[in-house]
Design an enzyme around this catalytic site. Structure first.
Site, PDB file in Angstrom:
ATOM      1  N   PHE A 136     -20.504 -28.956 -12.967  1.00  0.00           N
ATOM      2  CA  PHE A 136     -20.853 -30.380 -13.006  1.00  0.00           C
ATOM      3  C   PHE A 136     -19.686 -31.170 -13.582  1.00  0.00           C
ATOM      4  CE2 PHE A 136     -22.669 -34.255 -14.811  1.00  0.00           C
ATOM      5  CZ  PHE A 136     -23.337 -34.736 -13.704  1.00  0.00           C
ATOM      6  N   ASP A 221     -12.550 -29.245 -17.749  1.00  0.00           N
ATOM      7  CA  ASP A 221     -13.519 -30.308 -18.022  1.00  0.00           C
ATOM      8  C   ASP A 221     -14.240 -29.940 -19.310  1.00  0.00           C
ATOM      9  OD1 ASP A 221     -15.736 -31.909 -18.250  1.00  0.00           O
ATOM     10  OD2 ASP A 221     -16.305 -31.796 -16.131  1.00  0.00           O
ATOM     11  N   LYS A 250     -18.521 -37.443 -23.719  1.00  0.00           N
ATOM     12  CA  LYS A 250     -19.751 -37.196 -24.484  1.00  0.00           C
ATOM     13  C   LYS A 250     -19.573 -37.358 -26.007  1.00  0.00           C
ATOM     14  CE  LYS A 250     -22.786 -35.059 -21.190  1.00  0.00           C
ATOM     15  NZ  LYS A 250     -22.286 -34.330 -20.017  1.00  0.00           N
TER      16      LYS A 250
END
Ligand SMILES: *Cc1c(COP(=O)(O)O)cnc(C)c1O
Length: 401
Positions: A136, A221, A250
């Site tokens: 993702f 990532d 995040k």
């Protein structure tokens, strides 16, 4: 105005299906809803609230900066952005930083940079991007196409091209499709949304080797794994592998939206003036909060605390499992953990998450079979114990449903 959950269905596009609970206030790892019911937060805003809710250092950074300067655009630089970039580059392999507002935007920048770098240094045909099934990387059209779930990228017309996927931890498959036309390999150093899948050591080293062999960039990532989540500042630091480009978001802002792409000076050259940009990226308000979050997390106390708290979580989850036999395993690392439902309870992670909320516990899922926890990195041990007690009640009700 009376704000109810029903109002959501009336005024919000239906792309989310939020819980019926509407929180209004939070402090540390506890949250209160409209009726003043208290919840323990094991969700952390999906691995974002690394210091819980309303941490004093973040509130201070936000309010101090709010009195000074909020936004300039990139026509002028600003002090908080330069300070944060200096701290990020001092603490990592990277020399230079591009600021964005989210994980997807940071990854979008990484992918665009990789394509430009290949064009500048090699040829037009070196454009293949390889990523991993179940991976993702965000929801822009480029990043969602690089992500490994076609269901998320189908149905929006023609996709960005030259993107291929192989199984995570399958070095042979990667080696088969890689060539000198591979521009970049994008990978999560632990798959988060895809089900808390850890890489094997040999796999990660092999991926690095293949990238070297074919002159391809390795993009990590670290949007979910970064800023202390797995117990080191960034996950790559525990893996004996250094990427060429890394993204972080995040937890970077501890709840304030900010993301960043980090790389070496040599690769960064390909993002010369005018090639890419963002109105808000690197704005002083976000960078001031992120600087305070970074200073607080990047200490031995907090990072070692993550490892100690992981042990508490694992011991508690194992004890519950011994009693109720619901999980086949607990996987993940640090404070990014997933309890995988065993064969008796397939497809029912969402039911268990709802049962948790009813017992006053905020949890997450990762797919249909995994209940995921991503709490504050400094969640007090008593809140872990109380949250696990509530989790046990939820499990007890769930197995009797
Ligand atoms: C959450 C996530 C993203 C997307 O971040 P947004 O801020 O939602 O755009 C990208 N990559 C990984 C690994 C993530 O966990």
């Amino acid at each position: 105005m009376q704000v109810t959950r029903e109002l959501f269905n009336e005024v919000m596009v239906p792309n989310y299906a939020p819980s019926n609970i509407i929180p209004v206030r939070g402090a540390g790892s506890r949250v209160w809803d409209q009726s003043n019911n208290e919840l323990i937060d094991f969700a952390g805003g999906i691995a974002v609230n690394c210091l819980g809710h309303c941490h004093p250092a973040l509130v201070k950074a936000l309010t101090d900066q709010a009195q000074k300067l909020w936004h300039l655009s990139n026509v002028m630089t600003n002090e908080p952005a330069l300070r944060l970039a200096k701290k990020l580059t001092d603490a990592t392999f990277a020399d230079q930083v591009y600021f964005a507002n989210s994980g997807a935007e940071s990854n979008e920048a990484a992918l665009k940079l990789a394509r430009r770098w290949a064009l500048d240094n090699h040829s037009e045909s070196k454009n293949q991007i390889i990523a991993f099934k179940q991976g993702f990387h965000g929801r822009t059209f480029f990043t969602v196409t690089v992500g490994g779930q076609a269901a998320y990228s189908d149905g929006f017309g023609p996709k960005p091209g030259a993107i291929e996927h192989v199984d995570y931890n399958d070095l042979a498959a990667l080696s088969t499709i890689m060539s000198d036309n591979t521009c970049a390999v994008m990978i999560e150093p632990l798959q988060g949304e895809g089900g808390l899948v850890s890489p094997t050591n040999d796999f990660m080293k092999g991926v690095r080797q293949l990238c070297n062999q074919h002159n391809a960039l390795l993009i990590f990532d670290e949007v979910q794994t970064g800023v202390g989540r797995l117990g080191s500042l960034y996950a790559y630091m525990d893996l004996d592998v250094t990427p060429d480009i890394m993204t972080t978001a995040k937890a970077l802002g501890g709840g304030f939206p900010i993301g960043a792409m980090l790389t070496t000076k040599d690769i960064a050259k390909s993002l010369k003036a005018g090639t890419h940009g963002s109105t808000y990226g690197g704005n002083p308000l976000g960078c001031a909060v992120a600087e305070a979050a970074f200073d607080t997390v990047n200490t031995p106390e907090v990072l070692d605390g993550v490892k100690a708290k992981e042990k508490l979580f694992r011991a508690g989850l194992d004890a519950i499992n011994l009693k109720y036999d619901v999980f086949s395993e607990v996987r993940g690392k640090g404070l990014l953990l997933g309890a995988v439902l065993n064969s008796k309870y397939q497809g029912r992670a969402r039911d268990l998450m709802v049962a948790c909320a009813n017992e006053g516990l905020m949890a997450l899922i990762a797919g249909a079979n995994i209940v995921r926890f991503a709490p504050s990195l400094i969640i007090p041990d008593e809140d872990i114990a109380e949250g696990l007690a509530r989790f046990e009640k939820a499990v007890a009700g769930f197995v009797n449903l």
